[in-house]
Design a protein around this motif. Structure first.
Motif, PDB file in Angstrom:
ATOM      1  N   GLY A 296       0.925  -1.121  -0.031  1.00  0.00           N
ATOM      2  CA  GLY A 296       0.049   0.054  -0.021  1.00  0.00           C
ATOM      3  C   GLY A 296       0.883   0.991   0.232  1.00  0.00           C
ATOM      4  N   MET A 297       0.438   2.151  -0.579  1.00  0.00           N
ATOM      5  CA  MET A 297       1.188   3.481  -0.848  1.00  0.00           C
ATOM      6  C   MET A 297       1.342   4.193   0.443  1.00  0.00           C
ATOM      7  N   ILE A 298       0.279   4.154   1.232  1.00  0.00           N
ATOM      8  CA  ILE A 298       0.578   4.482   2.863  1.00  0.00           C
ATOM      9  C   ILE A 298       0.912   3.417   3.773  1.00  0.00           C
ATOM     10  N   ALA A 299       0.233   2.275   3.771  1.00  0.00           N
ATOM     11  CA  ALA A 299       0.724   1.171   4.699  1.00  0.00           C
ATOM     12  C   ALA A 299       0.690  -0.084   3.933  1.00  0.00           C
ATOM     13  N   GLY A 300       1.423  -1.232   4.174  1.00  0.00           N
ATOM     14  CA  GLY A 300       1.119  -2.614   3.931  1.00  0.00           C
ATOM     15  C   GLY A 300       0.267  -3.109   4.482  1.00  0.00           C
ATOM     16  N   GLU A 301      -0.003  -3.049   5.618  1.00  0.00           N
ATOM     17  CA  GLU A 301      -1.031  -3.757   6.628  1.00  0.00           C
ATOM     18  C   GLU A 301      -1.320  -2.912   7.667  1.00  0.00           C
ATOM     19  N   LEU A 302      -2.854  -2.526   8.095  1.00  0.00           N
ATOM     20  CA  LEU A 302      -2.957  -2.113   9.183  1.00  0.00           C
ATOM     21  C   LEU A 302      -3.933  -3.201   9.966  1.00  0.00           C
ATOM     22  N   ARG A 303      -3.658  -3.415  11.167  1.00  0.00           N
ATOM     23  CA  ARG A 303      -4.092  -4.050  12.081  1.00  0.00           C
ATOM     24  C   ARG A 303      -5.772  -3.808  12.174  1.00  0.00           C
ATOM     25  N   ASN A 304      -6.675  -4.545  12.277  1.00  0.00           N
ATOM     26  CA  ASN A 304      -8.146  -4.228  12.079  1.00  0.00           C
ATOM     27  C   ASN A 304      -8.338  -3.505  13.490  1.00  0.00           C
ATOM     28  N   THR A 305      -7.567  -3.361  14.341  1.00  0.00           N
ATOM     29  CA  THR A 305      -7.893  -2.464  15.453  1.00  0.00           C
ATOM     30  C   THR A 305      -7.117  -1.114  15.529  1.00  0.00           C
ATOM     31  N   THR A 306      -6.413  -1.026  14.326  1.00  0.00           N
ATOM     32  CA  THR A 306      -5.765   0.280  14.158  1.00  0.00           C
ATOM     33  C   THR A 306      -6.478   1.182  13.226  1.00  0.00           C
ATOM     34  N   THR A 307      -6.554   2.638  13.727  1.00  0.00           N
ATOM     35  CA  THR A 307      -7.197   3.486  12.923  1.00  0.00           C
ATOM     36  C   THR A 307      -6.144   4.311  12.032  1.00  0.00           C
ATOM     37  N   LEU A 308      -6.583   4.660  10.878  1.00  0.00           N
ATOM     38  CA  LEU A 308      -6.138   5.785   9.960  1.00  0.00           C
ATOM     39  C   LEU A 308      -6.890   6.803   9.685  1.00  0.00           C
ATOM     40  N   ASN A 309      -6.387   7.919  10.069  1.00  0.00           N
ATOM     41  CA  ASN A 309      -6.959   9.292   9.960  1.00  0.00           C
ATOM     42  C   ASN A 309      -6.177  10.225   8.984  1.00  0.00           C
ATOM     43  N   ALA A 310      -6.918  10.785   8.140  1.00  0.00           N
ATOM     44  CA  ALA A 310      -5.997  11.523   7.037  1.00  0.00           C
ATOM     45  C   ALA A 310      -6.854  13.185   6.689  1.00  0.00           C
ATOM     46  N   ALA A 311      -5.780  13.984   6.640  1.00  0.00           N
ATOM     47  CA  ALA A 311      -6.394  15.147   6.166  1.00  0.00           C
ATOM     48  C   ALA A 311      -5.367  16.041   5.256  1.00  0.00           C
ATOM     49  N   GLY A 312      -5.991  16.224   4.136  1.00  0.00           N
ATOM     50  CA  GLY A 312      -5.100  16.781   3.022  1.00  0.00           C
ATOM     51  C   GLY A 312      -3.930  16.052   2.614  1.00  0.00           C
ATOM     52  N   SER A 313      -3.963  14.816   2.388  1.00  0.00           N
ATOM     53  CA  SER A 313      -2.866  13.787   2.106  1.00  0.00           C
ATOM     54  C   SER A 313      -3.161  13.219   0.809  1.00  0.00           C
ATOM     55  N   ALA A 314      -2.151  12.585   0.195  1.00  0.00           N
ATOM     56  CA  ALA A 314      -2.204  11.888  -0.979  1.00  0.00           C
ATOM     57  C   ALA A 314      -1.042  10.938  -1.392  1.00  0.00           C
ATOM     58  N   TYR A 315      -1.442  10.169  -2.265  1.00  0.00           N
ATOM     59  CA  TYR A 315      -0.295   9.285  -2.758  1.00  0.00           C
ATOM     60  C   TYR A 315      -0.448   9.280  -4.128  1.00  0.00           C
ATOM     61  N   VAL A 316       0.568   8.797  -5.062  1.00  0.00           N
ATOM     62  CA  VAL A 316       0.879   8.664  -6.537  1.00  0.00           C
ATOM     63  C   VAL A 316       0.164   7.170  -6.655  1.00  0.00           C
ATOM     64  N   LYS A 317      -0.599   7.184  -7.824  1.00  0.00           N
ATOM     65  CA  LYS A 317      -1.244   5.716  -8.373  1.00  0.00           C
ATOM     66  C   LYS A 317      -0.733   5.754  -9.611  1.00  0.00           C
ATOM     67  N   ARG A 318       0.335   4.776  -9.708  1.00  0.00           N
ATOM     68  CA  ARG A 318       0.923   4.449 -10.918  1.00  0.00           C
ATOM     69  C   ARG A 318       0.191   3.573 -11.749  1.00  0.00           C
ATOM     70  N   LEU A 319      -0.403   2.566 -10.895  1.00  0.00           N
ATOM     71  CA  LEU A 319      -1.082   1.444 -11.467  1.00  0.00           C
ATOM     72  C   LEU A 319      -2.550   1.368 -11.080  1.00  0.00           C
ATOM     73  N   GLU A 320      -3.315   0.708 -11.918  1.00  0.00           N
ATOM     74  CA  GLU A 320      -4.658   0.543 -11.444  1.00  0.00           C
ATOM     75  C   GLU A 320      -5.046   0.090 -10.284  1.00  0.00           C
ATOM     76  N   THR A 321      -4.294  -1.175  -9.798  1.00  0.00           N
ATOM     77  CA  THR A 321      -4.183  -2.010  -8.813  1.00  0.00           C
ATOM     78  C   THR A 321      -3.521  -1.192  -7.575  1.00  0.00           C
ATOM     79  N   THR A 322      -3.013  -0.154  -7.601  1.00  0.00           N
ATOM     80  CA  THR A 322      -2.593   0.668  -6.544  1.00  0.00           C
ATOM     81  C   THR A 322      -3.559   1.067  -5.460  1.00  0.00           C
ATOM     82  N   VAL A 323      -3.185   0.762  -4.322  1.00  0.00           N
ATOM     83  CA  VAL A 323      -4.010   1.029  -3.155  1.00  0.00           C
ATOM     84  C   VAL A 323      -3.491   1.999  -2.169  1.00  0.00           C
ATOM     85  N   ALA A 324      -3.979   2.609  -1.170  1.00  0.00           N
ATOM     86  CA  ALA A 324      -3.460   3.188  -0.063  1.00  0.00           C
ATOM     87  C   ALA A 324      -3.104   2.189   1.099  1.00  0.00           C
ATOM     88  N   VAL A 325      -3.905   1.297   1.258  1.00  0.00           N
ATOM     89  CA  VAL A 325      -3.447   0.308   2.333  1.00  0.00           C
ATOM     90  C   VAL A 325      -3.826  -1.248   1.647  1.00  0.00           C
TER      91      VAL A 325
END
Length: 397
Positions: A296-325
């Protein structure tokens, strides 16, 4: 020998005095290590340019240059091997009033093989520590430990057991090449830290922090099982706070483990426990490579008890399959994908409207006198004859 820890450096071991602090001032140190280690059982070998092991120091005007670090183990030795090695310290347990840089002018090479369940912590500044420092790779190829089992590798620190604040820290590559942090298919690797295990910090208390003052410059290539642009394995019940952090596209993150344990993340490879990850005005353009199944362009894996909050942030999507997490929940707002599939040339964009999916206040066109990035993603040239502009994130390339 067996039955005790071993400490190697200009100073072997340094600690607080019973009646005051230890002060280290006005030193220029050049260090070189060419060592063959043997198993110490449950004990550890500490290697550092200034000190193998240090705690409770005040440091002022101290410069350390590492000219050589080549460490292997005796051919006949097969026991448990514990090693903590860094350019400045093998272990540091608190340094005060310090603005110090470890200058790495060699390839830090470790050929230790199977450590039989031992612990190996390797860092440009410290193998393991609590405060860290700045690291300048001025020569060599980086830190190489491809044949070492279960290593924790970081350009600053391999491992930390306490809250780690990387504000006003730096990782810089001044060589003409790529600096490599290479571990085996069991290694945890990060530009700031390979593994942070800080479960005592909870809730809103910050366990890991970086911001715009955290400098990352130059080309880097990271390889291992758990590989993160900033941190590999993050094990905390506290908060991970990242503000205005930018990772450029000259950073390659490569997964070496095709099993379910293989994780690669643009910022964090794997967040465990009950962490809260807070992103504010961050941008990730690092390249993900290798065969890890959780990317993932932000994280490979977040445990299901982990919370991800974002504001005004971005990642480059080079491929159709690219995901944030790669595995885990993404935030429903505040995180956008920059689609660069329309690239038509060197830093030239085809359909600029499709460049980003939502308005990003941090994204701008430069120079401002020649072009404007409109809210719908359109770049409008304002000067006759303008052929190209640059896109900046919070005013930075």
């Amino acid at each position: 020998g067996a039955g005790e820890n071993l400490y190697f450096g200009l100073f072997g071991r340094m600690g607080q005095l019973t009646d005051g602090m230890v002060e280290v001032c006005n030193l220029n140190v050049e260090s070189a290590f060419d060592m063959e280690l043997v198993s110490l059982g449950s004990y550890t070998t500490y290697l550092g340019g200034l000190a193998g092991n240090a705690a409770g120091l005040t440091i002022e005007n101290v410069n350390v240059t590492l000219r050589q670090m080549e460490v292997d183990r005796a051919d006949s030795d097969t026991g448990r091997l514990n090693v903590s090695a860094g350019g400045f310290f093998g272990y540091e347990g608190g340094i005060y009033d310090a603005d110090v840089t470890a200058k790495i002018d060699c390839t830090m090479q470790f050929e230790l093989g199977d450590t039989s369940g031992g612990t190996v912590n390797l860092g440009g500044f410290a193998g393991q520590g609590s405060d860290g420092g700045k690291v300048l790779f001025a020569g060599g190829e980086g830190i190489r430990a491809a044949g070492v089992s279960n290593a924790k590798i970081g350009a600053v620190m391999g491992y930390s057991w306490s809250a780690a604040d990387f504000r006003n820290k730096a990782v810089q590559n001044s060589t003409d090449g790529v600096i490599t942090l290479e571990g085996s298919d069991t290694a945890a690797v990060g530009l700031l830290i390979g593994n942070i295990t800080c479960t005592a910090v909870t809730g809103e208390a910050v366990a890991l922090q970086a911001d715009a003052s955290t400098v990352i410059e130059g080309a880097f290539h990271l390889k291992g099982r758990t590989v993160g642009g900033l941190a590999g394995y993050v094990n905390t019940n506290g908060t991970v706070q990242m503000d205005d952090v930018v990772l450029a596209d000259n950073i390659v993150l490569e997964g070496a483990d095709p099993s379910a344990n293989g994780r690669v993340g643009g910022l964090i490879a794997y967040a465990d426990q009950n962490a809260t990850v807070q992103l504010n005005q961050c941008a990730v353009a690092a390249e993900l490579a290798g065969n890890a199944p959780k990317n993932g362009m932000i994280a490979g894996e977040l445990r299901n008890t982990t919370t991800l909050n974002a504001a005004g942030s971005a990642y480059v999507k080079r491929l159709e399959t690219t995901v944030a997490v790669g595995s885990g929940n993404e935030p429903d707002k505040g995180l956008s994908a920059l689609d660069v599939s329309g690239l038509t040339g060197d830093k030239a964009y085809g359909d600029t409207t499709a460049l980003h999916e939502t308005t990003l206040t941090a994204l701008s066109a430069a120079p401002e006198a020649f072009a404007v990035l409109d809210a719908d993603g359109t770049i409008t040239f304002t000067q006759v004859g303008t052929q190209a502009v640059e896109l900046l994130w919070n005013g930075r390339h």
